[in-house]
Design a protein around this motif. Structure first.
Motif, mmCIF file in Angstrom:
data_model
loop_
_atom_site.group_PDB
_atom_site.id
_atom_site.type_symbol
_atom_site.label_atom_id
_atom_site.label_comp_id
_atom_site.label_asym_id
_atom_site.label_seq_id
_atom_site.Cartn_x
_atom_site.Cartn_y
_atom_site.Cartn_z
ATOM 1 N N SER A 245 0.843 -1.195 0.000
ATOM 2 C CA SER A 245 0.000 0.000 0.000
ATOM 3 C C SER A 245 0.876 1.242 0.000
ATOM 4 N N ASN A 246 0.779 2.101 1.035
ATOM 5 C CA ASN A 246 1.591 3.311 1.094
ATOM 6 C C ASN A 246 2.587 3.279 2.247
ATOM 7 N N THR A 270 0.664 4.493 -3.918
ATOM 8 C CA THR A 270 0.963 3.084 -3.652
ATOM 9 C C THR A 270 2.435 2.806 -3.893
#
Length: 414
Positions: A245-246, A270
């Motif tokens: 994800s981040n 991302t």
């Protein structure tokens, strides 16, 4: 009548010279014959290699060659000066461009391997082997039936992970598939292999750790975040970093325990790729580049330059090369955190990059390109100038772009 410093034993003078930078060391070599002899002591230039944080791969290679065959007449000073010229070539000169492949679905991932070989995975599921020196296609290895997401390579095996959920093990000696691992239930998005363990990450968020012979899963885990595993990078011997994800997680490869989390409020996109050296973690996302300190997990800076998401990167020594959906490749000095230059020739977003001492290889949906960097054309006298020996990649080249046609595209090197 000798001066006080001339009267010192050579061993002490060498210790004093060891505190000089490379420019000063080159200058004192012109003072006298004895100073010239001492300033050429090999260990002094070996230390300069370490000080400049050059590629560990190059360091080991030269050390191995020197120990193997003294008749090669290799010295650290010669290697240092050659490296300086190569870095000048990377910074300033127009590389020679080779188009290795030009068709749809050409390259989804790639690796430069030993034995003058490039290995690429395609969007159609094939693996292809290429001769690095002349761009010749060697062989196609069919096996996967969907996009090849990732590759790991050593002297003996090629390991490929695909959207078809399978991991294939290929013998480099036989150039054929010798094992297939099909325990994954989702697309295999990233791999890590260190000759002792194989670790796979998948789109469903699962990490699987395989033993050396690839016949047993040691353990499998999925983190509480339930996010796709996008990429891996090694840091410590018993841990691995993975992009999700981040944010980026560091976890223990023996038990899956989370050790550290790298995240910053500026990281909104991302995570697509990560690379590490001894001190830094570089994170590529769909919106930017981010640099962290590994030990403290502190966010150092964001590197702005690409106009679209970062898709791939390679970090070695002080060179960071990044590829992007904006169709460009950018070179950065990771020590100074400065942009160096940009390469633009792809007509689609860049999917994968790798480089060796004098070559940069890049792949996109429609092309596989090899950029060959020559030794910078300088005389032996200008080798000791400060701009060649002291700055490495820290100076930004002229902003004036130079272009040359390749096929129907205009390739811009700026």
């Amino acid at each position: 009548m000798p001066t006080s410093i001339d009267a010192l034993p050579n061993e002490l003078l060498a210790r004093v010279f060891g505190y000089l930078d490379q420019q000063a060391l080159s200058n004192v070599s012109q003072v006298s014959r004895s100073f010239h002899e001492i300033s050429n002591y090999d260990f002094l230039w070996s230390e300069k290699h370490i000080w400049r944080n050059l590629s560990p791969t190059l360091f080991k290679k030269l050390d191995t060659l020197q120990n193997k065959d003294t008749e090669l007449n290799l010295t650290w000073k010669k290697a240092y000066l050659r490296r300086a010229l190569l870095e000048q070539g990377w910074r300033k000169d127009n590389p020679r461009l080779q188009t290795l492949a030009s068709r749809e679905g050409s390259v989804s991932c790639l690796k430069i391997a030993s034995g003058d070989t490039i290995i690429t995975g395609s969007f159609k599921g094939d693996l292809n082997l290429w001769r690095l020196s002349n761009g010749q296609h060697i062989q196609t290895l069919p096996g996967h039936f969907l996009k090849v997401h990732c590759l790991q390579v050593d002297d003996h095996v090629i390991i490929s992970g695909s959207a078809d959920t399978m991991i294939r093990i290929w013998s480099r000696k036989l150039n054929k598939c010798v094992n297939t691992l099909n325990e994954n239930k989702s697309e295999v998005t990233c791999l890590f292999y260190n000759s002792r363990k194989l670790i796979s990450g998948s789109l469903d968020g699962h990490i699987r750790v395989w033993n050396f012979s690839f016949d047993k899963i040691i353990y499998q885990t999925s983190f509480k975040y339930q996010q796709p595993i996008r990429c891996f990078s090694s840091y410590r011997s018993q841990s691995l970093l993975c992009g999700m994800s981040n944010f980026v997680l560091e976890f223990d490869v023996d038990n899956g325990k989370i050790i550290e989390c790298y995240h910053h409020s500026n990281m909104q996109g991302t995570v697509t790729c990560i690379e590490t050296n001894e001190e830094q973690l570089v994170v590529g996302t769909t919106d930017n580049l981010h640099v962290f300190q590994l030990e403290s997990a502190k966010h150092v800076t964001s590197l702005e330059g690409h106009s679209n998401g970062v898709t791939c990167m390679k970090l070695d020594g002080n060179k960071l090369v990044t590829g992007s959906e904006d169709k460009t490749i950018k070179l950065w000095n990771i020590r100074s955190l400065k942009f160096v230059r940009s390469f633009s020739c792809h007509s689609w977003g860049v999917r994968s990059v790798d480089f060796s001492e004098s070559r940069l290889v890049s792949g996109s949906f429609d092309e596989l390109l090899s950029w060959v960097f020559p030794l910078h054309k300088e005389t032996s006298k200008t080798l000791v100038r400060r701009d060649v020996l002291n700055h490495g990649l820290s100076r930004r080249p002229s902003s004036s772009a130079q272009s040359f046609p390749v096929g129907s595209n205009n390739c811009i090197v700026s």
